[in-house]
Design a protein around this motif. Structure first.
Motif, PDB file in Angstrom:
ATOM      1  N   ASP A   1       0.799  -1.206   0.000  1.00 23.88           N
ATOM      2  CA  ASP A   1       0.000   0.000   0.000  1.00 23.88           C
ATOM      3  C   ASP A   1       0.838   1.265   0.000  1.00 23.88           C
ATOM      4  N   THR A   2       2.018   1.231  -0.590  1.00 24.55           N
ATOM      5  CA  THR A   2       2.739   2.484  -0.721  1.00 24.55           C
ATOM      6  C   THR A   2       2.978   2.758  -2.197  1.00 24.55           C
ATOM      7  N   LEU A   3       3.207   4.021  -2.478  1.00 25.97           N
ATOM      8  CA  LEU A   3       3.393   4.452  -3.860  1.00 25.97           C
ATOM      9  C   LEU A   3       4.619   3.773  -4.463  1.00 25.97           C
ATOM     10  N   ASP A   4       5.549   3.366  -3.628  1.00 27.39           N
ATOM     11  CA  ASP A   4       6.805   2.819  -4.138  1.00 27.39           C
ATOM     12  C   ASP A   4       6.881   1.303  -4.075  1.00 27.39           C
ATOM     13  N   SER A   5       5.752   0.639  -3.809  1.00 28.12           N
ATOM     14  CA  SER A   5       5.789  -0.819  -3.663  1.00 28.12           C
ATOM     15  C   SER A   5       5.695  -1.555  -4.989  1.00 28.12           C
ATOM     16  N   ASP A   6       5.057  -0.943  -5.952  1.00 28.01           N
ATOM     17  CA  ASP A   6       4.653  -1.685  -7.127  1.00 28.01           C
ATOM     18  C   ASP A   6       5.782  -1.812  -8.151  1.00 28.01           C
ATOM     19  N   VAL A   7       6.608  -2.844  -7.998  1.00 29.03           N
ATOM     20  CA  VAL A   7       7.736  -2.987  -8.919  1.00 29.03           C
ATOM     21  C   VAL A   7       7.288  -3.546 -10.265  1.00 29.03           C
ATOM     22  N   ALA A   8       6.220  -4.326 -10.278  1.00 28.20           N
ATOM     23  CA  ALA A   8       5.752  -4.890 -11.551  1.00 28.20           C
ATOM     24  C   ALA A   8       5.348  -3.759 -12.496  1.00 28.20           C
ATOM     25  N   GLU A   9       4.665  -2.787 -11.940  1.00 26.22           N
ATOM     26  CA  GLU A   9       4.243  -1.648 -12.748  1.00 26.22           C
ATOM     27  C   GLU A   9       5.455  -0.875 -13.271  1.00 26.22           C
TER      28      GLU A   9
END
Lengths: 463, 355
Positions: free
Chosen positions: B121-129
């Motif tokens: 749930d953080t802006l910087d978590s989504d590495v796949a994106e």
């Protein structure tokens, strides 16, 4: 923002150096306890561990919390800081499951090989397979000679789109003769049955002041719980919701403005088909059932579709589109919070302490967008972002859409909103996920001009 | 520079190696805190933040020390995100751009290493994106045969293998990349080396050849425009009031090769005359000016007007001094001259291309 030395959003300062913990602990951070217990298991769980030997975040989230510690049954294990006796219990439970966890690790290796063999690239392997692997470990022990076949079956199961299966059952049901006409009769009758009473609303709304106050001490919490129980029992929330259909002027908020409907007064939703708008209470009854089925993926058994449809007709007719009084009251508390939230407005101050607390966090989160050059002075840095930034300015709408979806889910599964602290946590958590969703859209608008269109998708995912 | 971790935002000053400021958005979700401040520090913070007296309180946490080593990887991540946003790539200043695909790949791999600090749930978590769109570009880089690139891409492929791609349109690209990276033979046939040079897209100087009533230059504030579109040097925009443009102001900006500035706002303030327009794909536009009543400036009015105080704003007006931009340029130059231990591969390659 470029060189953020004087970032006003920062309050907690810390100094540099190392600390040697010498004192005897009376309480320990939960995650530190889990980490230590995990290391005690020793070799054999490497694929579930990070580079430093501790459990992966998803090992905790998908295996340890729900399946080993079983937080639903043992909520006392879920506090961020655990009293020392509780910490010892958590430690023992984890270490006591060492055999199952080692077998889980072996199953994960097997499933990962199968994933490659079947050329599956969708979904996060850890997220999807960890619970399955634990289940296999508990039911079958370590992988045996038939491991490959078992793994393939498990993988096909995971990736077979259960929502499509349930969706197909729904399609067949509504295609059957008489289904729609019977539901339409029920819809018509139920909608007319709901009529507002004459209670005055002042007492209810002033009661919310207590609900949305500072978190306070033990006594304040006990008093707050009493007030909440009284508000839930009060028929004001029913009446306010019912008035929105006949005399919207007698409701303190405009349903259109807060984004629950696209028309005023609120209309009876259609049974099926394209609805008049895309707001939560515009949605056709069958679409609401479909949303329930999508969210039911984690549940063991599929719900009884005819029963679900009949119930949803009554729910769609109930004030606020929710049957239970505690859900209706929670939504009203949410509306009072939502109208105070304005992530891009620096000078904004909120009336309720809980709303002020959420607003402060939203501000900090919006600041990250500035620091990342995704926004400039609270406005879009690229014209492509205009729409999403406008959405963020009326944050109450995405916030309430999401809150409504969560309450709808709870209403369907008859989960309660009777505990006021749980309600407060929900109001807070919804803000977090609505904000993240909006911010990711703002970021995405900037990043992939030619990438896949994410906008519509992000709008429809109401977790 | 900032990093959003579970329940908190960490921030550092870009050219300072000190400890971060940690600002809690939700202390109860900051379950990583003991890794940074020790168990007793974590308990202290939790106690202090348990019953917040107000939304903006400052809590004095004397006696709690931040373990700099524990946050080194987080600092590097924050740096990576900062580089994506603010790296002052410029043809005019000779500051090489950073390769976005390689930078994002390295940030993704680092984020996975530091996964204890990121919830979903953080802006910087989504590495796949972050990394999904780059498979095709990464394939191109892998063929260069640079072992450092191959190693990074290999780790990235392993990561995607585990986390899945963000969107199905990228699936084929990742299959191809995955096969390429496991096929050692293909890697032995390097294609042409990385492109090191590029041409200026929109020129300055093309603005007011003849008949200009007045001309001037201006700078673009980085914070008011998206990253990667304009040359980050100073004085990259030229304006001219032309007699043959009906008193309109022609504005030309210096656009980075391949970037598209269309739609970005331009505002001209010439005292009693103002006007706004949006840039075309070539980074140019003509701004019609009018007075407070919206009456358009005439040819003779333009000749009579004192244009000396004219200012042109591209993008959103923001408060940003040339001194700050200079400080960032010298930071960037020092990283290119002498890549440190925290340098990203994209920086190292930019430094080598520069050479």
């Amino acid at each position: 923002v470029l060189v953020d030395e004087t970032a006003s959003a920062y309050h907690h300062r810390m100094s540099i150096g190392f600390e040697v913990a010498a004192e005897v602990a009376v309480a320990r951070p939960r995650r530190a306890v889990i980490d230590e217990a995990w290391r005690r298991i020793g070799p054999g769980v490497e694929v579930l561990s990070g580079g430093d030997g501790g459990p992966l975040r998803r090992t905790v989230k998908r295996i340890l919390d729900p399946l080993v510690l079983r937080l639903r049954a043992n909520p006392q294990y879920s506090a961020p800081i655990l009293p020392i006796d509780m910490a010892n219990e958590v430690h023992d439970v984890i270490v006591g499951h060492r055999d199952q966890l080692r077998a889980t690790a072996q199953w994960f290796e097997t499933l990962k090989k199968g994933r490659r063999r079947l050329r599956i690239t969708t979904g996060n392997a850890q997220e999807l397979y960890f619970p399955v692997c634990y289940e296999l470990a508990v039911t079958r022990g370590a992988p045996a000679a038939d491991a490959e076949a078992v793994a393939d079956t498990a993988l096909r199961d995971v990736h077979s789109d259960r929502d499509r299966t349930a969706g197909a059952v729904l399609d067949r049901y509504i295609a059957a003769p008489d289904t729609l006409s019977a539901l339409a009769r029920q819809l018509d009758r139920s909608w007319r049955d709901v009529r507002p009473g004459t209670t005055i609303t002042g007492a209810f709304l002033s009661g919310l002041t207590t609900i949305l106050a500072e978190s306070g001490d033990h006594r304040a919490r006990a008093a707050r719980q009493r007030v909440w129980s009284a508000l839930v029992a009060d028929d004001t929330s029913f009446n306010l919701g019912a008035r929105a259909r006949q005399n919207p002027a007698e409701v303190p908020w405009s349903f259109v403005d807060i984004g629950l409907t696209s028309l005023e007064p609120q209309h009876c939703p259609d049974l099926i088909g394209k609805s008049v708008g895309d707001r939560p209470l515009d949605r056709a009854v069958v679409d609401r059932v479909r949303a329930t089925l999508r969210r039911a993926l984690d549940r063991d058994e599929l719900p009884d579709i005819p029963l679900l449809c009949a119930e949803e007709v009554d729910r769609a007719c109930a004030p606020w589109g929710l049957i239970a009084e505690d859900m209706q009251a929670t939504l009203i508390a949410g509306v009072e919070v939502a109208v105070e939230l304005s992530p891009l407005d620096e000078t904004h101050s909120a009336r309720y302490p809980l709303a002020a607390q959420i607003q402060a966090r939203l501000r900090k989160e919006a600041y990250v967008l500035h620091a990342r050059r995704c926004l400039a002075a609270g406005t879009p840095i690229h014209p492509r972002q205009q729409q999403v930034v406008d959405d963020l300015r009326v944050f109450r709408r995405p916030y309430l859409s999401r809150l409504w979806a969560r309450l709808h889910g709870r209403d369907v599964w008859q989960e309660s909103c009777a505990d006021v602290e749980d309600v407060r946590a929900l109001l807070d958590g919804v803000a977090r996920s609505a904000s993240l969703d909006q911010r990711q859209r703002i970021k995405a608008m900037l990043a992939n001009a030619d990438g896949p269109q994410m906008t519509g998708q992000a709008m429809s995912v109401a977790r | 520079m900032v990093l959003e971790v579970s329940g908190a935002v960490m921030s550092w000053t870009i050219d300072d190696q000190g400890a971060p400021r940690i600002d809690f958005t939700d202390p109860s979700r900051a379950d990583w805190l003991w890794r940074v401040v020790g168990e007793s520090g974590h308990v202290k913070v939790a106690t202090a933040t348990d019953t917040p007296p107000g939304p903006s309180q400052t809590i004095d946490l004397d006696g709690i020390d931040v373990a700099v080593d524990a946050v080194a990887v987080l600092r590097r991540l924050a740096l990576g995100h900062w580089l994506r946003a603010w790296w002052p790539a410029s043809v005019l200043d000779g500051i090489e751009p950073l390769d976005t695909a390689l930078l994002d790949a390295e940030i993704a791999v680092l984020t996975a290493t530091a996964q204890d600090f990121f919830g979903d749930d953080t802006l910087d978590s989504d590495v796949a994106e972050l990394v999904s769109p780059h498979a095709a570009t990464l394939s191109y880089h892998v063929r260069s045969g640079d072992p450092r690139v191959i190693e990074l891409v290999r780790r990235c492929v392993e990561l995607i293998d585990e986390i899945g791609v963000d969107h199905s349109v990228y699936e084929e690209d990742w299959f191809d990349l995955s096969e390429l990276i496991t096929d050692a033979a293909a890697l032995d046939t390097p294609v042409a080396a990385r492109q090191g040079d590029y041409a200026l897209a929109a020129g300055n100087g093309a603005v007011g050849p003849t008949g200009a009533i007045a001309t001037g230059v201006g700078s673009i504030a980085w914070g008011g425009v998206p990253a990667g579109i304009f040359d980050a040097a100073e004085a990259t925009l030229e304006w001219s009031v032309r007699a043959d443009a009906d008193g309109g102001v022609v504005v030309a900006t210096t656009v980075m090769p391949g970037a598209d500035p269309s739609g970005i706002a331009v505002f001209v303030d010439a005292g009693s005359f103002t006007g706004s327009a949006t840039l075309g794909p070539d980074g140019r536009t003509t701004v019609d000016l009018g007075d407070v009543n919206g009456v358009r400036v005439t040819d003779s009015g333009a000749w009579a007007h004192d244009w000396s105080g004219t200012s042109v704003t591209v993008g959103v007006p923001v408060d940003e001094t040339p001194a700050i931009r200079d400080r960032v340029r010298s930071f960037a130059r020092s990283r290119l001259t002498e890549p440190g231990p925290d340098a990203f591969l994209a920086e190292i390659l930019a430094a080598e291309a520069d050479y």
